[in-house]
Design a protein around this motif. Structure first.
Motif, PDB file in Angstrom:
ATOM      1  N   ALA A  79     -54.669  62.814 -23.145  1.00 56.39           N
ATOM      2  CA  ALA A  79     -55.711  62.405 -22.205  1.00 56.39           C
ATOM      3  C   ALA A  79     -57.016  62.278 -22.987  1.00 56.39           C
ATOM      4  O   ALA A  79     -57.298  63.079 -23.884  1.00 56.39           O
ATOM      5  N   ASP A 126     -50.619  51.853  -7.528  1.00 56.10           N
ATOM      6  CA  ASP A 126     -52.003  52.221  -7.816  1.00 56.10           C
ATOM      7  C   ASP A 126     -52.893  51.034  -7.511  1.00 56.10           C
ATOM      8  O   ASP A 126     -52.574  49.911  -7.836  1.00 56.10           O
ATOM      9  N   THR A 170     -57.540  56.178 -25.825  1.00 55.63           N
ATOM     10  CA  THR A 170     -57.521  54.882 -25.145  1.00 55.63           C
ATOM     11  C   THR A 170     -56.093  54.365 -24.986  1.00 55.63           C
ATOM     12  O   THR A 170     -55.177  54.804 -25.691  1.00 55.63           O
ATOM     13  N   TYR A 171     -55.951  53.412 -24.080  1.00 54.37           N
ATOM     14  CA  TYR A 171     -54.646  52.775 -23.900  1.00 54.37           C
ATOM     15  C   TYR A 171     -54.275  51.925 -25.112  1.00 54.37           C
ATOM     16  O   TYR A 171     -53.093  51.721 -25.390  1.00 54.37           O
ATOM     17  N   HIS A 187     -49.592  50.989 -14.761  1.00 52.75           N
ATOM     18  CA  HIS A 187     -49.370  51.379 -16.163  1.00 52.75           C
ATOM     19  C   HIS A 187     -48.216  50.573 -16.761  1.00 52.75           C
ATOM     20  O   HIS A 187     -48.300  50.071 -17.870  1.00 52.75           O
ATOM     21  N   ILE A 197     -57.083  57.193 -21.161  1.00 53.45           N
ATOM     22  CA  ILE A 197     -55.904  57.826 -20.548  1.00 53.45           C
ATOM     23  C   ILE A 197     -56.402  59.007 -19.715  1.00 53.45           C
ATOM     24  O   ILE A 197     -57.110  59.883 -20.215  1.00 53.45           O
ATOM     25  N   GLU A 198     -56.031  59.012 -18.451  1.00 54.68           N
ATOM     26  CA  GLU A 198     -56.516  60.026 -17.534  1.00 54.68           C
ATOM     27  C   GLU A 198     -55.792  61.371 -17.706  1.00 54.68           C
ATOM     28  O   GLU A 198     -54.679  61.423 -18.232  1.00 54.68           O
ATOM     29  N   GLU A 199     -56.463  62.448 -17.267  1.00 57.64           N
ATOM     30  CA  GLU A 199     -55.828  63.776 -17.238  1.00 57.64           C
ATOM     31  C   GLU A 199     -54.635  63.707 -16.292  1.00 57.64           C
ATOM     32  O   GLU A 199     -54.638  62.934 -15.340  1.00 57.64           O
ATOM     33  N   ASN A 200     -53.642  64.535 -16.532  1.00 63.16           N
ATOM     34  CA  ASN A 200     -52.457  64.601 -15.663  1.00 63.16           C
ATOM     35  C   ASN A 200     -51.841  63.217 -15.457  1.00 63.16           C
ATOM     36  O   ASN A 200     -51.574  62.801 -14.335  1.00 63.16           O
ATOM     37  N   PHE A 201     -51.643  62.512 -16.554  1.00 62.56           N
ATOM     38  CA  PHE A 201     -51.098  61.153 -16.510  1.00 62.56           C
ATOM     39  C   PHE A 201     -49.822  61.099 -15.676  1.00 62.56           C
ATOM     40  O   PHE A 201     -48.928  61.929 -15.816  1.00 62.56           O
ATOM     41  N   SER A 224     -59.511  51.238 -21.861  1.00 68.81           N
ATOM     42  CA  SER A 224     -59.447  52.229 -20.775  1.00 68.81           C
ATOM     43  C   SER A 224     -59.005  53.571 -21.339  1.00 68.81           C
ATOM     44  O   SER A 224     -58.221  53.635 -22.299  1.00 68.81           O
TER      45      SER A 224
END
Length: 194
Positions: free
Chosen positions: A119, A72, A122-123, A93, A83-87, A81
Motif C-alpha cells: 500500500a 467499484d 503506485t499501480y 482493478h 495502491i490503497e490500504e487493505n487492497f 494512482s
C-alpha cells in the motif's frame, strides 16, 4: 500400515491427536455436519475449527466470506494512482491490469500478496512487480500452500525419484497419510512400493 489404522475422526479424539493424522476435506466437512459445526471454508479452516471443538466443545463460527472482486465506482486507475490500504480486487482493478498487462493477466496469489503488502506504492510499480513475479515463478519452484499437502508430496516424491510412476507416488502418499505425524515426503516412504 493400512488406512484403517488411522485414528477414526470422532468426538473421542483430542485436538492434538486429530492433527497428527491426515483427513480428506470431505471427511472434515462430514464431521462438521454431524456435529453442528460450519462447513464453509478451506481445509485449513475446517481443521482449526474441528481441533478447537475437540479440545473445548465450543463451536467456532465461520469466517465471513470475502468476494473475490467487487464492483467499484471510484475514479479510474492510472499508473500514478496509489495502491490503497487493505487492497481488495475489484473489477476496476482487473480492467486496469488487463489494459496494462494484457489478456493473460490474472490475480495470482503472489501478486495479490504483493498488492496487499505494498500500500502506498503506485499501480505503475505494481505492473512492474507483476512481471518480476512471473520471472521468479519461472526460475523457482512455486510455493504450494499448506492445504495442498498431496500436491507438495507428489512434487517432492518426483524430485527425489526420477523415473518412478505416478502410481508409485500415490502408493507412497496413501501409506504416508495413514501414519501419525506430518505428511511430507521422506525417502523411507518408499517401503510402501517395495
Amino acid at each position: 500400515m493400512k488406512m484403517s489404522d488411522r485414528a477414526k475422526l470422532d468426538t473421542t479424539l483430542s485436538g492434538s491427536v486429530f492433527r497428527e493424522y491426515y483427513y480428506l476435506k470431505e471427511e472434515l466437512a462430514a464431521f462438521c455436519r454431524e456435529n453442528g459445526l460450519p462447513v464453509s471454508g478451506g481445509k485449513s479452516e475446517l481443521t482449526e475449527r474441528i481441533a478447537h471443538f475437540l479440545d473445548t466443545g465450543e463451536v467456532l463460527s465461520a469466517s465471513p466470506r470475502k468476494s473475490v472482486c467487487r464492483p467499484d465506482t471510484g475514479a479510474p486507475l492510472t499508473k500514478d494512482s496509489i495502491i490503497e490500504e487493505n487492497f481488495v480486487c475489484t473489477e476496476k482493478h482487473r480492467a486496469f491490469f488487463k489494459s496494462e498487462i494484457g489478456g493473460s493477466f490474472s490475480f495470482n496469489v503472489p501478486f495479490q500478496k504483493w498488492l496487499k503488502q505494498n500500500a502506498g506504492k503506485t499501480y505503475g510499480e505494481a505492473v512492474e512487480a507483476y512481471f518480476i513475479l512471473l520471472e521468479e515463478k519461472k526460475k523457482n519452484k512455486p510455493q504450494i500452500d499448506s492445504q495442498f499437502e498431496y500436491n507438495t508430496y507428489i512434487r517432492d516424491f518426483f524430485a527425489d525419484n526420477k523415473g518412478r510412476t505416478l502410481g508409485d507416488a500415490i502408493k507412497c502418499w496413501k501409506y504416508k497419510k495413514s501414519l501419525k505425524g506430518h505428511n511430507r515426503y521422506e525417502r523411507s516412504d518408499l517401503c510402501a512400493i517395495k
